[in-house]
Scaffold this active site. Structure first.
Site, PDB file in Angstrom:
ATOM      1  N   HIS A 191      -3.349  -5.341  -4.407  1.00 38.41           N
ATOM      2  CA  HIS A 191      -1.971  -5.195  -4.887  1.00 38.41           C
ATOM      3  C   HIS A 191      -1.958  -5.020  -6.404  1.00 38.41           C
ATOM      4  O   HIS A 191      -1.047  -4.410  -6.962  1.00 38.41           O
ATOM      5  CB  HIS A 191      -1.129  -6.430  -4.534  1.00 38.41           C
ATOM      6  CG  HIS A 191      -0.816  -6.551  -3.082  1.00 38.41           C
ATOM      7  ND1 HIS A 191      -1.677  -7.129  -2.189  1.00 38.41           N
ATOM      8  CD2 HIS A 191       0.276  -6.155  -2.367  1.00 38.41           C
ATOM      9  CE1 HIS A 191      -1.129  -7.097  -0.975  1.00 38.41           C
ATOM     10  NE2 HIS A 191       0.047  -6.514  -1.059  1.00 38.41           N
ATOM     11  N   ASP A 264      -2.590   1.603   3.688  1.00 39.14           N
ATOM     12  CA  ASP A 264      -1.860   0.476   3.120  1.00 39.14           C
ATOM     13  C   ASP A 264      -0.876   1.072   2.111  1.00 39.14           C
ATOM     14  O   ASP A 264      -0.954   2.259   1.769  1.00 39.14           O
ATOM     15  CB  ASP A 264      -2.825  -0.505   2.464  1.00 39.14           C
ATOM     16  CG  ASP A 264      -2.300  -1.938   2.474  1.00 39.14           C
ATOM     17  OD1 ASP A 264      -1.078  -2.119   2.637  1.00 39.14           O
ATOM     18  OD2 ASP A 264      -3.104  -2.872   2.309  1.00 39.14           O
TER      19      ASP A 264
END
Length: 547
Positions: A191, A264
């Protein structure tokens, strides 16, 4: 609508999955569906209030889309269980997370958890679950996987992952094994940055890839990519999501995966900061991805769609490459009969949180509690003054517990004990908060310290509470970790230590039964804490099990 009758823009729309910001249809998601032919939706906490609202939102989205196409929407969510659960209300069945499942060693219950989850998701119109995570957590410093993994052993992860894939898909919800080729042995959260797994091919096939091979054998519908570099397969310094050598040469050709490859979220910094989302979208499709996930920002979503259309118009990507992905997407939507969506009826609530489902959850939680060490302090003395020190999670994140839990271990213990009090701290207690907790605890006979990721340097206050209390011989100190099991390495002097893997109500009920001697401790460590307490270690009171 068949692929042959679709425009280029319609085909590319099928390859994009987006999130939006509200619990009802808003202008942005309408625009994506109507003007950009969006094929998939992902829900986050911002979209969900209760099961009735989610069910109606799913119906509204499908009906709005149906005005423009007869191809149903993918409607997806990250409902892994445990700490990663977008939907976590009391009137649905919240299944335990992966590490608790791994600690139980119960394959049949693992399957049952996923089947229950799938059936309830489908009743809310959710037809795709971004689960299970089949990453192998063989790096204790991993900041993003941790208890989202079944454990450190490829055989255990493969077996439990296959069971949960089977459970979801037998409920007619698409499962998505993630994060390919494996996010477990990293110390960077994708992230926020770009991580690498440096091992050679032999080790990767024996370890990281093994659960994905098993998932493919289980006919998993989808595999989600990891924004992680694997130099053994891709010599360039690029993450797997945009590597043709990883997605096409390895996953498609060598491993034989024929399902849908989903990325993702491309807004994660490993892609967005390194390459930009439009370029990342193009590269992911060039690499072999079928479904591009862009979860949050409308402008980025539209820019990515335009970039992909332009890449085909300019000849950078062939339309044949687009057709390959669209064929896989349409085939999956037909296979799962995603055009069928039952309207919410008067008896809608009956399909959620049944007694049998919650009993199954409770049983798995009881089988997951792992007693690592006890020097004669258990079971608890029911007539003695008892304190529970509880670290409350005060800031919600997208992959974290709900804030300020009402039902805690103290709640679970109180009906069975003469005096149980609770003292709440933050997960990051400062020196003053530590001293106040320690001073308060000295008035009790037995103190149960609940830890939450105390292994992190940011949580050293939790460690200091345990260390200071264990120095006072007049207080019996029992420690139970409620997330990563590695906390014990920070205070090995603790005389009693248990692993719970999460702090949800069902797990706290299970822990209370163990502490009171009402339930045996049959859980076994799914990861190695250290050389003494390795994978498979677990104790019952007065005995030890090692596998």
């Amino acid at each position: 609508m068949s692929r042959q009758n679709m425009t280029l823009e319609q085909k590319i729309g099928q390859m994009i999955m987006c999130g939006f910001q509200t619990p009802q249809i808003n202008t942005e998601i309408k625009t994506l569906i109507e003007e950009h032919h969006l094929g998939g939706i992902i829900y986050f906490r911002r979209n969900v209030n209760d099961k009735e609202q989610v069910g109606q939102l799913s119906i509204d989205l499908q009906q709005y889309s149906k005005q423009f196409t007869d191809i149903p929407l993918f409607i997806s969510v990250d409902q892994e269980g445990g700490m990663v659960a977008r939907l976590d209300w009391d009137d649905i069945t919240l299944i335990p997370g992966n590490m608790a499942v791994g600690a139980s060693r119960d394959v049949e219950l693992a399957y049952e958890m996923a089947r229950i989850c799938g059936e309830e998701l489908l009743r809310m119109g959710i037809n795709m679950n971004f689960a299970p995570s089949v990453d192998i957590n063989n790096n204790p410093k991993n900041p993003v996987i941790g208890v989202r993994s079944y454990g450190e052993c490829p055989e255990l992860v493969s077996e439990m992952g296959a069971a949960q894939i089977r459970g979801l898909q037998e409920a007619n919800v698409s499962a998505s094994a993630k994060h390919f080729p494996g996010h477990g042995d990293t110390a960077v959260d994708s992230h926020h940055g770009l991580a690498a797994v440096p091992h050679d091919e032999e080790r990767l096939f024996a370890m990281e890839l093994a659960p994905f091979v098993r998932a493919i054998q289980e006919s998993v519908d989808c595999i989600m990519t990891a924004h992680v570099m694997f130099p053994a397969f891709e010599p360039e310094q690029i993450p797997s999501t945009i590597s043709r050598k990883v997605l096409t040469d390895l996953l498609r050709n060598r491993l034989g995966f024929e399902g849908v490859i989903v990325t993702d979220c491309l807004e994660m910094h490993a892609i967005s900061k390194e390459f930009g989302i439009p370029e990342g979208t193009i590269r992911a499709v060039e690499a072999g991805a079928d479904l591009i996930l862009i979860s949050h920002r409308f402008t980025e979503q539209v820019n990515a769609i335009h970039a992909l259309v332009d890449a085909v118009r300019s000849g950078r990507i062939s339309e044949q490459r687009i057709d390959e992905s669209v064929d896989r997407i349409l085939a999956l939507k037909a296979k799962r009969q995603m055009e069928k969506l039952t309207a919410i009826t008067e008896n809608y609530a009956e399909g959620f949180g049944s007694e049998s489902s919650k009993k199954a959850v409770q049983l798995l939680c009881e089988r997951s509690i792992t007693l690592v060490k006890d020097e004669g302090q258990l079971p608890l003395r029911k007539d003695e003054r008892t304190l529970v020190i509880w670290p409350e999670v005060r800031q919600r994140t997208e992959v974290d517990e709900p804030i300020i839990q009402a039902y805690t271990l103290a709640t679970a213990l109180q009906p069975s004990m003469s005096q149980v009090d609770e003292y709440r701290i933050g997960t990051y207690p400062d020196a003053a908060e530590v001293q106040a907790a320690v001073a308060h605890a000295k008035d009790y006979d037995q103190v149960i310290v609940i830890t939450y990721n105390a292994v992190s340097e940011l949580h050293e206050g939790q460690v200091n509470i345990v260390k200071q209390l264990t120095q006072h011989s007049n207080v019996r100190v029992i420690v139970a970790s409620t997330r990563n099991p590695y906390d014990f390495n920070q205070f090995p002097e603790a005389k009693t230590y248990l692993c719970c893997y999460e702090n949800r109500p069902a797990t706290m009920t299970a822990l209370a039964k163990v502490l009171l001697g009402e339930s045996p401790t049959v859980g076994r460590l799914p990861v190695s804490i250290n050389e003494t307490y390795g994978f498979g270690f677990g104790q019952q009171l007065g005995s030890t099990v090692q596998v």
